[in-house]
Scaffold this motif. Structure first.
Motif, PDB file in Angstrom:
ATOM      1  N   LYS A 111     -22.390   6.344  -5.843  1.00  0.00           N
ATOM      2  CA  LYS A 111     -23.525   6.628  -4.953  1.00  0.00           C
ATOM      3  C   LYS A 111     -24.177   7.958  -5.320  1.00  0.00           C
ATOM      4  O   LYS A 111     -25.403   8.061  -5.395  1.00  0.00           O
ATOM      5  CB  LYS A 111     -23.048   6.647  -3.503  1.00  0.00           C
ATOM      6  N   ILE A 112     -23.362   8.974  -5.568  1.00  0.00           N
ATOM      7  CA  ILE A 112     -23.894  10.294  -5.925  1.00  0.00           C
ATOM      8  C   ILE A 112     -24.613  10.228  -7.266  1.00  0.00           C
ATOM      9  O   ILE A 112     -25.697  10.796  -7.431  1.00  0.00           O
ATOM     10  CB  ILE A 112     -22.763  11.340  -5.952  1.00  0.00           C
ATOM     11  N   ALA A 113     -24.032   9.535  -8.241  1.00  0.00           N
ATOM     12  CA  ALA A 113     -24.672   9.427  -9.560  1.00  0.00           C
ATOM     13  C   ALA A 113     -25.988   8.667  -9.469  1.00  0.00           C
ATOM     14  O   ALA A 113     -26.944   8.984 -10.191  1.00  0.00           O
ATOM     15  CB  ALA A 113     -23.727   8.742 -10.537  1.00  0.00           C
ATOM     16  N   ALA A 114     -26.073   7.686  -8.597  1.00  0.00           N
ATOM     17  CA  ALA A 114     -27.320   6.921  -8.444  1.00  0.00           C
ATOM     18  C   ALA A 114     -28.431   7.786  -7.848  1.00  0.00           C
ATOM     19  O   ALA A 114     -29.615   7.583  -8.150  1.00  0.00           O
ATOM     20  CB  ALA A 114     -27.078   5.702  -7.563  1.00  0.00           C
ATOM     21  N   GLU A 115     -28.064   8.764  -7.005  1.00  0.00           N
ATOM     22  CA  GLU A 115     -29.057   9.667  -6.427  1.00  0.00           C
ATOM     23  C   GLU A 115     -29.555  10.681  -7.450  1.00  0.00           C
ATOM     24  O   GLU A 115     -30.605  11.281  -7.252  1.00  0.00           O
ATOM     25  CB  GLU A 115     -28.463  10.389  -5.221  1.00  0.00           C
TER      26      GLU A 115
ATOM     27  N   THR B  89     -28.540  19.465 -10.204  1.00  0.00           N
ATOM     28  CA  THR B  89     -27.592  20.474 -10.700  1.00  0.00           C
ATOM     29  C   THR B  89     -26.147  20.081 -10.374  1.00  0.00           C
ATOM     30  O   THR B  89     -25.898  19.255  -9.506  1.00  0.00           O
ATOM     31  CB  THR B  89     -27.885  21.852 -10.077  1.00  0.00           C
ATOM     32  N   VAL B  90     -25.232  20.729 -11.069  1.00  0.00           N
ATOM     33  CA  VAL B  90     -23.798  20.489 -10.840  1.00  0.00           C
ATOM     34  C   VAL B  90     -23.398  20.899  -9.414  1.00  0.00           C
ATOM     35  O   VAL B  90     -22.671  20.155  -8.751  1.00  0.00           O
ATOM     36  CB  VAL B  90     -22.950  21.210 -11.910  1.00  0.00           C
ATOM     37  N   PRO B  91     -23.855  22.050  -8.901  1.00  0.00           N
ATOM     38  CA  PRO B  91     -23.506  22.389  -7.518  1.00  0.00           C
ATOM     39  C   PRO B  91     -24.000  21.348  -6.494  1.00  0.00           C
ATOM     40  O   PRO B  91     -23.337  21.110  -5.486  1.00  0.00           O
ATOM     41  CB  PRO B  91     -24.174  23.744  -7.284  1.00  0.00           C
ATOM     42  N   GLU B  92     -25.135  20.728  -6.767  1.00  0.00           N
ATOM     43  CA  GLU B  92     -25.628  19.674  -5.869  1.00  0.00           C
ATOM     44  C   GLU B  92     -24.698  18.459  -5.898  1.00  0.00           C
ATOM     45  O   GLU B  92     -24.464  17.827  -4.865  1.00  0.00           O
ATOM     46  CB  GLU B  92     -27.049  19.262  -6.248  1.00  0.00           C
ATOM     47  N   VAL B  93     -24.178  18.131  -7.066  1.00  0.00           N
ATOM     48  CA  VAL B  93     -23.241  17.013  -7.188  1.00  0.00           C
ATOM     49  C   VAL B  93     -21.970  17.334  -6.397  1.00  0.00           C
ATOM     50  O   VAL B  93     -21.475  16.496  -5.627  1.00  0.00           O
ATOM     51  CB  VAL B  93     -22.892  16.735  -8.671  1.00  0.00           C
ATOM     52  N   ARG B  94     -21.466  18.531  -6.567  1.00  0.00           N
ATOM     53  CA  ARG B  94     -20.243  18.916  -5.859  1.00  0.00           C
ATOM     54  C   ARG B  94     -20.463  18.936  -4.342  1.00  0.00           C
ATOM     55  O   ARG B  94     -19.601  18.491  -3.570  1.00  0.00           O
ATOM     56  CB  ARG B  94     -19.753  20.268  -6.362  1.00  0.00           C
TER      57      ARG B  94
ATOM     58  N   LYS C 258     -23.767  14.684 -18.787  1.00  0.00           N
ATOM     59  CA  LYS C 258     -24.957  13.860 -18.955  1.00  0.00           C
ATOM     60  C   LYS C 258     -24.814  13.085 -20.248  1.00  0.00           C
ATOM     61  O   LYS C 258     -24.474  13.641 -21.282  1.00  0.00           O
ATOM     62  CB  LYS C 258     -26.216  14.716 -19.002  1.00  0.00           C
ATOM     63  N   GLU C 259     -25.054  11.792 -20.177  1.00  0.00           N
ATOM     64  CA  GLU C 259     -25.017  10.937 -21.357  1.00  0.00           C
ATOM     65  C   GLU C 259     -26.295  10.105 -21.377  1.00  0.00           C
ATOM     66  O   GLU C 259     -26.556   9.357 -20.430  1.00  0.00           O
ATOM     67  CB  GLU C 259     -23.791  10.014 -21.319  1.00  0.00           C
ATOM     68  N   ASN C 260     -27.062  10.263 -22.442  1.00  0.00           N
ATOM     69  CA  ASN C 260     -28.332   9.532 -22.577  1.00  0.00           C
ATOM     70  C   ASN C 260     -29.232   9.745 -21.365  1.00  0.00           C
ATOM     71  O   ASN C 260     -29.764   8.802 -20.795  1.00  0.00           O
ATOM     72  CB  ASN C 260     -28.077   8.037 -22.788  1.00  0.00           C
TER      73      ASN C 260
END
Length: 126
Positions: free
Chosen positions: A55-59, A63-68, A93-95
């Motif tokens: 769910k987080i990756a789809a959003e 930034t990394v802090p936003e992911v955390r 990040k990949e592609n």
């Protein structure tokens, strides 16, 4: 006409389960049932973490802090996530796509000094 007595006739072998056989199978089935009961919550936690990460990756936070921070919000919502925290996530990040990976181990005490070690790992988008 001669009549056969049980001692002279061919005895048929009885089929069935003896008391010891029944106890043996009850112990085996009980043990595997116990393992299923103690392992199920860890599998459920893994799938909960996997859904949160997807769910987080789809959003696609910037930034990394936003992911955390997003993962910590998901942990607050999903009470079953206790094995990992936001600092345990591997964010890459990949592609031009955000990929969030995680890995952790869970030890389950079985009897006395015997433990069952389960290793879980996953990535978003798999």
């Amino acid at each position: 006409m001669t009549r056969r007595t049980p001692s002279t006739s061919h005895r048929r072998h009885q089929r069935g389960v003896s008391l010891f056989g029944l106890l043996f199978w009850a112990i085996v089935v009980g043990f595997f049932g116990y393992l299923a009961v103690v392992v199920f919550p860890t599998v459920n936690e893994y799938f909960t973490i996997k859904r949160a990460v997807d769910k987080i990756a789809a959003e696609a936070p910037a930034t990394v802090p936003e992911v955390r921070a997003a993962f910590e919000r998901q942990r607050a919502i999903e009470y079953s996530i206790s094995s990992i925290g936001s600092n345990d996530l591997e964010i890459t990040k990949e592609n031009d796509r955000l990929v969030i990976g995680f890995a952790y181990e869970k030890e389950i005490p079985i009897v006395g000094p015997v433990y069952l070690l389960l290793k879980y790992e996953g990535r978003s988008g798999q």
